[in-house]
Design an enzyme around this catalytic site. Structure first.
Site, PDB file in Angstrom:
ATOM      1  N   ASN A  79       0.811  -1.222   0.000  1.00 56.34           N
ATOM      2  CA  ASN A  79       0.000   0.000   0.000  1.00 56.34           C
ATOM      3  C   ASN A  79       0.846   1.274   0.000  1.00 56.34           C
ATOM      4  OD1 ASN A  79      -2.501   1.702   0.820  1.00 56.34           O
ATOM      5  ND2 ASN A  79      -1.056   2.018   2.506  1.00 56.34           N
ATOM      6  N   ALA A  80       2.086   1.203   0.487  1.00 59.78           N
ATOM      7  CA  ALA A  80       2.915   2.418   0.587  1.00 59.78           C
ATOM      8  C   ALA A  80       2.961   3.112  -0.773  1.00 59.78           C
ATOM      9  CB  ALA A  80       4.327   2.059   1.049  1.00 59.78           C
ATOM     10  N   SER A 138      -4.273   2.218  -8.493  1.00 60.05           N
ATOM     11  CA  SER A 138      -5.030   3.465  -8.649  1.00 60.05           C
ATOM     12  C   SER A 138      -5.714   3.380 -10.009  1.00 60.05           C
ATOM     13  CB  SER A 138      -4.035   4.630  -8.639  1.00 60.05           C
ATOM     14  OG  SER A 138      -4.530   5.736  -9.344  1.00 60.05           O
ATOM     15  N   TYR A 172       3.288   9.201 -11.681  1.00 59.90           N
ATOM     16  CA  TYR A 172       2.449   8.371 -10.803  1.00 59.90           C
ATOM     17  C   TYR A 172       1.746   7.295 -11.630  1.00 59.90           C
ATOM     18  CZ  TYR A 172      -1.202   7.381  -7.283  1.00 59.90           C
ATOM     19  OH  TYR A 172      -2.057   6.786  -6.384  1.00 59.90           O
ATOM     20  N   ALA A 205       2.615   6.126 -14.470  1.00 59.46           N
ATOM     21  CA  ALA A 205       3.613   5.164 -14.960  1.00 59.46           C
ATOM     22  C   ALA A 205       3.933   4.133 -13.880  1.00 59.46           C
ATOM     23  CB  ALA A 205       4.879   5.902 -15.389  1.00 59.46           C
ATOM     24  N   SER A 206       4.095   4.601 -12.632  1.00 56.98           N
ATOM     25  CA  SER A 206       4.434   3.666 -11.545  1.00 56.98           C
ATOM     26  C   SER A 206       3.291   2.706 -11.265  1.00 56.98           C
ATOM     27  CB  SER A 206       4.792   4.445 -10.279  1.00 56.98           C
ATOM     28  OG  SER A 206       3.635   5.038  -9.696  1.00 56.98           O
ATOM     29  N   LYS A 207       2.052   3.196 -11.387  1.00 59.10           N
ATOM     30  CA  LYS A 207       0.905   2.320 -11.114  1.00 59.10           C
ATOM     31  C   LYS A 207       0.658   1.366 -12.287  1.00 59.10           C
ATOM     32  CE  LYS A 207      -0.073   3.948  -6.977  1.00 59.10           C
ATOM     33  NZ  LYS A 207       0.027   3.129  -5.757  1.00 59.10           N
TER      34      LYS A 207
HETATM   35  N1  LIG Z   1      -5.765   8.782  -1.679  1.00 58.80           N
HETATM   36  C1  LIG Z   1      -6.078   8.548  -2.958  1.00 58.80           C
HETATM   37  O1  LIG Z   1      -6.822   9.323  -3.592  1.00 58.80           O
HETATM   38  C2  LIG Z   1      -5.548   7.318  -3.650  1.00 58.80           C
HETATM   39  C3  LIG Z   1      -6.146   6.953  -4.868  1.00 58.80           C
HETATM   40  C4  LIG Z   1      -5.675   5.835  -5.538  1.00 58.80           C
HETATM   41  C5  LIG Z   1      -4.656   5.100  -5.005  1.00 58.80           C
HETATM   42  N2  LIG Z   1      -4.081   5.459  -3.828  1.00 58.80           N
HETATM   43  C6  LIG Z   1      -2.970   4.657  -3.329  1.00 58.80           C
HETATM   44  O2  LIG Z   1      -3.260   4.196  -2.022  1.00 58.80           O
HETATM   45  C7  LIG Z   1      -2.038   4.024  -1.303  1.00 58.80           C
HETATM   46  C8  LIG Z   1      -2.162   4.768   0.026  1.00 58.80           C
HETATM   47  O3  LIG Z   1      -2.375   6.137  -0.249  1.00 58.80           O
HETATM   48  P1  LIG Z   1      -2.962   7.165   0.821  1.00 58.80           P
HETATM   49  O4  LIG Z   1      -3.921   8.005   0.111  1.00 58.80           O
HETATM   50  O5  LIG Z   1      -3.342   6.461   2.047  1.00 58.80           O
HETATM   51  O6  LIG Z   1      -1.656   8.057   1.081  1.00 58.80           O
HETATM   52  P2  LIG Z   1      -1.051   8.697   2.406  1.00 58.80           P
HETATM   53  O7  LIG Z   1      -2.134   9.061   3.352  1.00 58.80           O
HETATM   54  O8  LIG Z   1      -0.092   9.741   1.956  1.00 58.80           O
HETATM   55  O9  LIG Z   1      -0.249   7.469   3.016  1.00 58.80           O
HETATM   56  C9  LIG Z   1       0.845   6.936   2.315  1.00 58.80           C
HETATM   57  C10 LIG Z   1       1.515   5.895   3.185  1.00 58.80           C
HETATM   58  O10 LIG Z   1       2.654   5.400   2.474  1.00 58.80           O
HETATM   59  C11 LIG Z   1       3.782   5.483   3.334  1.00 58.80           C
HETATM   60  N3  LIG Z   1       5.022   5.663   2.592  1.00 58.80           N
HETATM   61  C12 LIG Z   1       5.319   6.623   1.694  1.00 58.80           C
HETATM   62  N4  LIG Z   1       6.585   6.486   1.259  1.00 58.80           N
HETATM   63  C13 LIG Z   1       7.074   5.389   1.901  1.00 58.80           C
HETATM   64  C14 LIG Z   1       8.324   4.734   1.903  1.00 58.80           C
HETATM   65  N5  LIG Z   1       9.348   5.145   1.137  1.00 58.80           N
HETATM   66  N6  LIG Z   1       8.482   3.643   2.698  1.00 58.80           N
HETATM   67  C15 LIG Z   1       7.462   3.219   3.485  1.00 58.80           C
HETATM   68  N7  LIG Z   1       6.268   3.788   3.532  1.00 58.80           N
HETATM   69  C16 LIG Z   1       6.083   4.867   2.754  1.00 58.80           C
HETATM   70  C17 LIG Z   1       3.483   6.664   4.261  1.00 58.80           C
HETATM   71  O11 LIG Z   1       4.170   6.523   5.496  1.00 58.80           O
HETATM   72  P3  LIG Z   1       5.505   7.314   5.939  1.00 58.80           P
HETATM   73  O12 LIG Z   1       5.432   8.679   5.362  1.00 58.80           O
HETATM   74  O13 LIG Z   1       5.412   7.247   7.427  1.00 58.80           O
HETATM   75  O14 LIG Z   1       6.611   6.491   5.392  1.00 58.80           O
HETATM   76  C18 LIG Z   1       1.997   6.468   4.503  1.00 58.80           C
HETATM   77  O15 LIG Z   1       1.777   5.554   5.533  1.00 58.80           O
HETATM   78  C19 LIG Z   1      -0.932   4.574  -2.203  1.00 58.80           C
HETATM   79  O16 LIG Z   1      -0.297   3.514  -2.869  1.00 58.80           O
HETATM   80  C20 LIG Z   1      -1.679   5.449  -3.189  1.00 58.80           C
HETATM   81  O17 LIG Z   1      -0.999   5.575  -4.408  1.00 58.80           O
HETATM   82  C21 LIG Z   1      -4.512   6.553  -3.136  1.00 58.80           C
END
Ligand SMILES: NC(=O)c1ccc[n+]([C@@H]2O[C@H](COP(=O)([O-])OP(=O)(O)OC[C@H]3O[C@@H](n4cnc5c(N)ncnc54)[C@H](OP(=O)(O)O)[C@@H]3O)[C@@H](O)[C@H]2O)c1
Length: 288
Positions: free
Chosen positions: A111-112, A163, A176, A178-180
């Site tokens: 999920n990170a 995503s 982003y 591209a990575s997904k």
């Molecule tokens: N929110 C959206 O609209 C959305 C939509 C589609 C997909 N997603 C995907 O859902 C996932 C979670 O997103 P979110 O919205 O919950 O984001 P978020 O609130 O920013 O949380 C991201 C999490 O990833 C961790 N992280 C980031 N870089 C990291 C690293 N190098 N090593 C370990 N942990 C890391 C952060 O923890 P630390 O900073 O403590 O490391 C945090 O716990 C992501 O993959 C995102 O792409 C989100």
């Protein structure tokens, strides 16, 4: 119809507690990366309410400990492993921590994640592309590689939180998306390789979810943009997104495309791809 992956239910459906994973009377062990906030933290809390044994990983150790405490209060077991998923040795440490604490891994949730918000031609710091690929794609590859021996033993499940940008192009999100897309290609291929192993692969494609991810999105200079361009109060609540992921884990679903717009976009892309481009552009312009 629910399309499933692997060959057996992993967790109970319908009940309030997670079923035994191994007939030992104990609940499944779930590793969640990026569990310090957002979707990962909420997913951990919801799984904890069902009694799961959790291994929570992220860089912010204090936030992670707070989430672990919430999980224990909610009825689960939880350990926190401070880790940066861009470092392979940290990913190894997460899985070693799981083995040490619980002796097994039943579910790995990759999920990170990190995002960006800038048109390609405005990006002055191309390092953004490298960093996003390292977290979103390579982090998932490293974690999956080091969890796989234990997942094979448990005939477990790998979950990739991608995503809608893994399925269609979206302006301001070139790196982003591209990575997904890379995540999707990797896990769709791995699913086939693991078909006989009993290890399933579930891919999750959320649309906009109300978390702090966009405040930390990299802008043209590579620094966080600080103010979300999205109308956060109008997009999917994080609780709904996490509940949908929990359900997909219970059912070992092959993939989850969230939102009606996402599902419609998949079909439209085959017959009217230009229309999908316009819908994506409009979503970014309107911020929802
Ligand atoms: N929110 C959206 O609209 C959305 C939509 C589609 C997909 N997603 C995907 O859902 C996932 C979670 O997103 P979110 O919205 O919950 O984001 P978020 O609130 O920013 O949380 C991201 C999490 O990833 C961790 N992280 C980031 N870089 C990291 C690293 N190098 N090593 C370990 N942990 C890391 C952060 O923890 P630390 O900073 O403590 O490391 C945090 O716990 C992501 O993959 C995102 O792409 C989100």
């Amino acid at each position: 119809m629910t399309r499933t992956t692997g060959d057996r239910p992993l967790l109970s459906t319908g009940g309030t507690r997670v079923a035994d994973s191994d007939n030992s009377g104990l609940s499944p062990v779930v590793v969640v990366t990026g569990a310090s906030k957002g979707i990962g933290a909420e997913l951990a809390r919801q799984l904890a309410r069902q009694g799961a044994r959790l291994v929570l990983a992220a860089r912010d150790g204090e936030a992670l400990e707070r989430v672990a405490a919430q999980c224990r209060e909610a009825g689960g077991s939880a350990i926190a492993v401070r880790a940066d998923v861009t470092k392979e040795r940290d990913c190894l440490a997460i899985m070693a921590g799981a083995h040490l604490a619980f002796g097994r891994i039943d579910v790995l949730v990759n999920n990170a994640g990190a995002t960006m918000w800038s048109r390609f031609e405005d990006v002055a710091d191309l390092g953004v592309y490298e960093r996003i690929m390292q977290v979103n794609y390579l982090g998932a590859v490293y974690c999956t590689s080091h969890a796989l021996p234990l997942l094979r033993e448990s005939r477990g499940l790998i979950v990739g939180i991608a995503s809608l940008t893994a399925l269609v192009g979206v302006p301001t999100r070139t790196g982003y998306a591209a990575s997904k897309h890379a995540m999707r290609g990797f896990f769709d291929s791995l699913r086939i390789e693991l078909a006989e192993s009993g290890v399933g692969v579930t891919m999750v494609y959320p649309g906009f979810v109300a978390t702090g991810i966009r405040e930390n999105a990299s802008g043209p200079d590579g620094k966080p943009i600080r103010v979300s361009p999205v109308k956060e109060s109008e997009v999917m609540p994080v609780e709904d997104c996490a509940a949908r992921i929990v359900r997909a884990i219970h059912r070992r679903e092959r993939e989850v495309v969230m939102t009606a717009r996402g599902k419609m976009g998949l079909w439209l892309k085959l017959v009217a791809p230009g229309l999908v481009d316009r819908i994506a552009r409009r979503a970014i312009e309107r911020g929802r």
